[in-house]
Design a protein around this motif. Sequence first.
Motif, PDB file in Angstrom:
ATOM      1  N   ASP A 102       0.831  -1.209   0.000  1.00 25.92           N
ATOM      2  CA  ASP A 102       0.000   0.000   0.000  1.00 25.92           C
ATOM      3  C   ASP A 102       0.863   1.256   0.000  1.00 25.92           C
ATOM      4  OD1 ASP A 102      -2.257  -1.515  -0.003  1.00 25.92           O
ATOM      5  OD2 ASP A 102      -2.712  -1.270   2.127  1.00 25.92           O
ATOM      6  N   ALA A 103       1.958   1.230   0.762  1.00 25.63           N
ATOM      7  CA  ALA A 103       2.850   2.387   0.809  1.00 25.63           C
ATOM      8  C   ALA A 103       3.551   2.579  -0.530  1.00 25.63           C
ATOM      9  CB  ALA A 103       3.879   2.222   1.925  1.00 25.63           C
ATOM     10  N   ILE A 104       3.992   1.485  -1.149  1.00 22.35           N
ATOM     11  CA  ILE A 104       4.662   1.575  -2.455  1.00 22.35           C
ATOM     12  C   ILE A 104       3.720   2.157  -3.492  1.00 22.35           C
ATOM     13  CG2 ILE A 104       5.593   0.202  -4.361  1.00 22.35           C
ATOM     14  CD1 ILE A 104       6.769  -1.680  -2.220  1.00 22.35           C
ATOM     15  N   ARG A 105       2.486   1.663  -3.519  1.00 13.25           N
ATOM     16  CA  ARG A 105       1.521   2.178  -4.479  1.00 13.25           C
ATOM     17  C   ARG A 105       1.264   3.661  -4.252  1.00 13.25           C
ATOM     18  NH1 ARG A 105      -2.291   0.942  -8.072  1.00 13.25           N
ATOM     19  NH2 ARG A 105      -4.217   2.153  -8.085  1.00 13.25           N
ATOM     20  N   GLU A 106       1.131   4.066  -3.003  1.00 12.37           N
ATOM     21  CA  GLU A 106       0.859   5.471  -2.693  1.00 12.37           C
ATOM     22  C   GLU A 106       2.017   6.361  -3.114  1.00 12.37           C
ATOM     23  OE1 GLU A 106      -1.806   8.124  -1.851  1.00 12.37           O
ATOM     24  OE2 GLU A 106      -2.251   6.064  -1.262  1.00 12.37           O
ATOM     25  N   VAL A 107       3.250   5.906  -2.875  1.00  9.67           N
ATOM     26  CA  VAL A 107       4.422   6.699  -3.267  1.00  9.67           C
ATOM     27  C   VAL A 107       4.479   6.848  -4.782  1.00  9.67           C
ATOM     28  CG1 VAL A 107       6.932   6.809  -3.284  1.00  9.67           C
ATOM     29  CG2 VAL A 107       5.761   6.048  -1.228  1.00  9.67           C
ATOM     30  N   VAL A 108       4.277   5.751  -5.504  1.00  8.14           N
ATOM     31  CA  VAL A 108       4.351   5.802  -6.963  1.00  8.14           C
ATOM     32  C   VAL A 108       3.279   6.727  -7.535  1.00  8.14           C
ATOM     33  CG1 VAL A 108       4.040   4.450  -9.080  1.00  8.14           C
ATOM     34  CG2 VAL A 108       5.432   3.539  -7.212  1.00  8.14           C
ATOM     35  N   ILE A 109       2.064   6.633  -7.026  1.00 14.42           N
ATOM     36  CA  ILE A 109       0.984   7.506  -7.503  1.00 14.42           C
ATOM     37  C   ILE A 109       1.331   8.965  -7.232  1.00 14.42           C
ATOM     38  CG2 ILE A 109      -1.399   8.209  -7.101  1.00 14.42           C
ATOM     39  CD1 ILE A 109      -2.058   5.242  -6.638  1.00 14.42           C
ATOM     40  N   ASN A 110       1.855   9.253  -6.047  1.00 15.03           N
ATOM     41  CA  ASN A 110       2.239  10.625  -5.725  1.00 15.03           C
ATOM     42  C   ASN A 110       3.351  11.119  -6.634  1.00 15.03           C
ATOM     43  OD1 ASN A 110       1.150  12.101  -3.032  1.00 15.03           O
ATOM     44  ND2 ASN A 110       0.852   9.892  -2.869  1.00 15.03           N
ATOM     45  N   MET A 111       4.283  10.241  -6.991  1.00 12.63           N
ATOM     46  CA  MET A 111       5.350  10.631  -7.907  1.00 12.63           C
ATOM     47  C   MET A 111       4.782  11.044  -9.257  1.00 12.63           C
ATOM     48  SD  MET A 111       8.256   7.728  -7.146  1.00 12.63           S
ATOM     49  CE  MET A 111       9.465   8.396  -8.294  1.00 12.63           C
ATOM     50  N   VAL A 112       3.884  10.223  -9.786  1.00 10.64           N
ATOM     51  CA  VAL A 112       3.311  10.484 -11.106  1.00 10.64           C
ATOM     52  C   VAL A 112       2.468  11.754 -11.100  1.00 10.64           C
ATOM     53  CG1 VAL A 112       1.659   9.599 -12.806  1.00 10.64           C
ATOM     54  CG2 VAL A 112       3.383   8.076 -11.837  1.00 10.64           C
ATOM     55  N   VAL A 113       1.718  11.972 -10.041  1.00  6.81           N
ATOM     56  CA  VAL A 113       0.804  13.116  -9.980  1.00  6.81           C
ATOM     57  C   VAL A 113       1.540  14.423  -9.704  1.00  6.81           C
ATOM     58  CG1 VAL A 113      -1.032  14.149  -8.579  1.00  6.81           C
ATOM     59  CG2 VAL A 113      -1.254  11.796  -9.372  1.00  6.81           C
ATOM     60  N   HIS A 114       2.537  14.399  -8.825  1.00  9.10           N
ATOM     61  CA  HIS A 114       3.155  15.635  -8.354  1.00  9.10           C
ATOM     62  C   HIS A 114       4.483  15.974  -9.039  1.00  9.10           C
ATOM     63  CE1 HIS A 114       0.156  16.078  -5.291  1.00  9.10           C
ATOM     64  NE2 HIS A 114       0.428  14.905  -4.772  1.00  9.10           N
ATOM     65  N   ARG A 115       4.909  15.176  -9.965  1.00  9.56           N
ATOM     66  CA  ARG A 115       6.183  15.434 -10.637  1.00  9.56           C
ATOM     67  C   ARG A 115       6.138  16.749 -11.411  1.00  9.56           C
ATOM     68  NH1 ARG A 115       9.017  11.319 -15.057  1.00  9.56           N
ATOM     69  NH2 ARG A 115      10.359  12.872 -16.081  1.00  9.56           N
ATOM     70  N   ASP A 116       7.280  17.431 -11.462  1.00  8.14           N
ATOM     71  CA  ASP A 116       7.407  18.629 -12.291  1.00  8.14           C
ATOM     72  C   ASP A 116       7.860  18.184 -13.681  1.00  8.14           C
ATOM     73  OD1 ASP A 116       7.855  21.016 -13.519  1.00  8.14           O
ATOM     74  OD2 ASP A 116       9.084  21.880 -11.922  1.00  8.14           O
TER      75      ASP A 116
END
Length: 451
Positions: free
Chosen positions: A264-278
Motif C-alpha cells: 500500500d505504501a509503495i503504491r501510494e508513493v508511486v501515484i504521488n510521484m506520477v501526480v506531483h512530478r514537475d
Amino acid sequence: MNSILSLIKQGETDQVEFKTSFQKEAIETAVAFANAKGGKILVGLTDDKQLIGVSLSSETLKDWQNQIKNVTYPSLIPEMDTLVLEGKALVLITVIEQPIKPIAYKHRYYKRIRNANHLMSLDEVANEHLKTLNSSWDYYVDTRHDFEDISLDKVSKFLQRIEKHQNKQFQEDPLAVLRKYELIKDQQLTFAAYLLFVDNFSAITSFQIGRFKSEITIIDNIDINTDLPSQVDKAIEFIRKHLMVEFIITGEPQRTERFDYPLDAIREVVINMVVHRDYRDSSHSIVKIFDDRIEFFNPGKLYGDLTIEELLKGDYASKVRNRAVTNMFKEAGIIEKYGSGIKRIRQACLNHGVIEPKFEEFQHGFRVTLYKQRLDEGISGGVSGGVSGGVSGGVNNLLEFINVSPGLSAKQIAQQLDQPLRTIERWIKQLKDQNKIEFRGAPKTGGYYVK
C-alpha cells in the motif's frame, strides 16, 4: 507597544526584518513579503536589535510609499506607522500577502523564505502566476503534440474507469468528455491530455527503476516512457517483482503472503510521484531498490511553500502542481483525496511493522525512502504483532502509532491495534510518565498526541 517589543525580542524571521534605513533593500523585502505570507519591516534597527532610530519629516512616510509604488508592479502600497521607543523614532512597514502575484521590483521577483529574500527563478514566477489564475501548467495547450500523438483506446478505457468508480455513464463521445474536463481547449490537446493518453513513447514521462546489489551495481532495470496511468501499473509491477515474500500460515484454507515492504505504501508513493512530478524538468523519476531500502526520487520540490515539517504534521492545505492530472486520477479513483498521501504512507508502514519512512527535499526534487527494517526484531504480522512483541517494543510502537494517528482515545487505539484496553492504558501511562505524549481536548471527545 508591547507587540513591537515582542517583535524586536524574537528577532528576524520569515515575517519580520530590521533595517537601519530605508533603501532599496527595504523595498526588496517588502516585495518578498508581498509574494509570500506578508510581514513587518522595522526601520531604525540593526540586525542584532540595536535601536538607532531614523530621521523623519512630515513627508517622509508619504515619500517612502511613493517610492515603493513607483518601482513595483503591480504597484505595492504598504501601511507605514511612526513609533517612538526610548526617545528614538522607528517606522513600522506592514506588508500583506498580495492576492495577485508575483509582485516585481524593477523587473526582479523576490520571495521571503525563512529569514532571507530569495530571488525567484522563472519557474517560480510562472508557478505564482498560475496560482493567481487558479490554474496549473498542465491545463495549458501543448503546441508540440496533436491528436495523432494520443490513443483514443486509452481515452476510452480511462473514461470507463471513471464510469465504474462513480457509477455513471457518459453520453458523449470520448473527446467531448475530455473537453468537459478541459483537457482539450480550442481543438488542441492540453499537456494533461498528452501525459494521460500518449500513444507510444513519451520523452517527458521517463520513469526509471533499478534493482541495485550495491550503490553502483545494477542487476535489473526498466525505463517506463508511457502514459501516466500505465506508468503507475508498470512501476508497481516491476517493484513488486523484486520484493521478498514470506508465507504465513493462519489456519485459513489459503496461506497469507507478507512482502518485506508494505504494498500500500509503495503504491501510494508511486501515484504521488506520477501526480506531483514537475514535468517541465528534464530529469527522470527514479526508483532504486536496495537490499535494505527503496529510494523514490521525483523532479520538483514540495509545491506551494510547503515544508517537510508541515508535511509530517499534516498541518497544511493541499496545493497541487498538476491540477488537471490530479483531478483525473481522483475522478477515476486512483487517488482518494488531496493531501492525504503522506499520512497513508506512514500508516501503511506502521501497520506493516516496519520503521518510519524518510521524506526529504533532495537536490532539485523530493525523495521518499522506505525501509525494510522491522520496528522490533523478531516480530511477525503487522501492528498487532509488533505492539505485542514485548513491553518495551509495545510502548515504542504505540508511540509510533499515536504519531501517525493522533487524536484517538485509549479505547479507539485498543480497537485499532486489537489489544486489551488495560494493556493500552498501561502503555499510555508509561509514555505520559516519560513526557512523550499528552491528552488534548475534552475527556469524552479528546485523544492522545505526541509532544
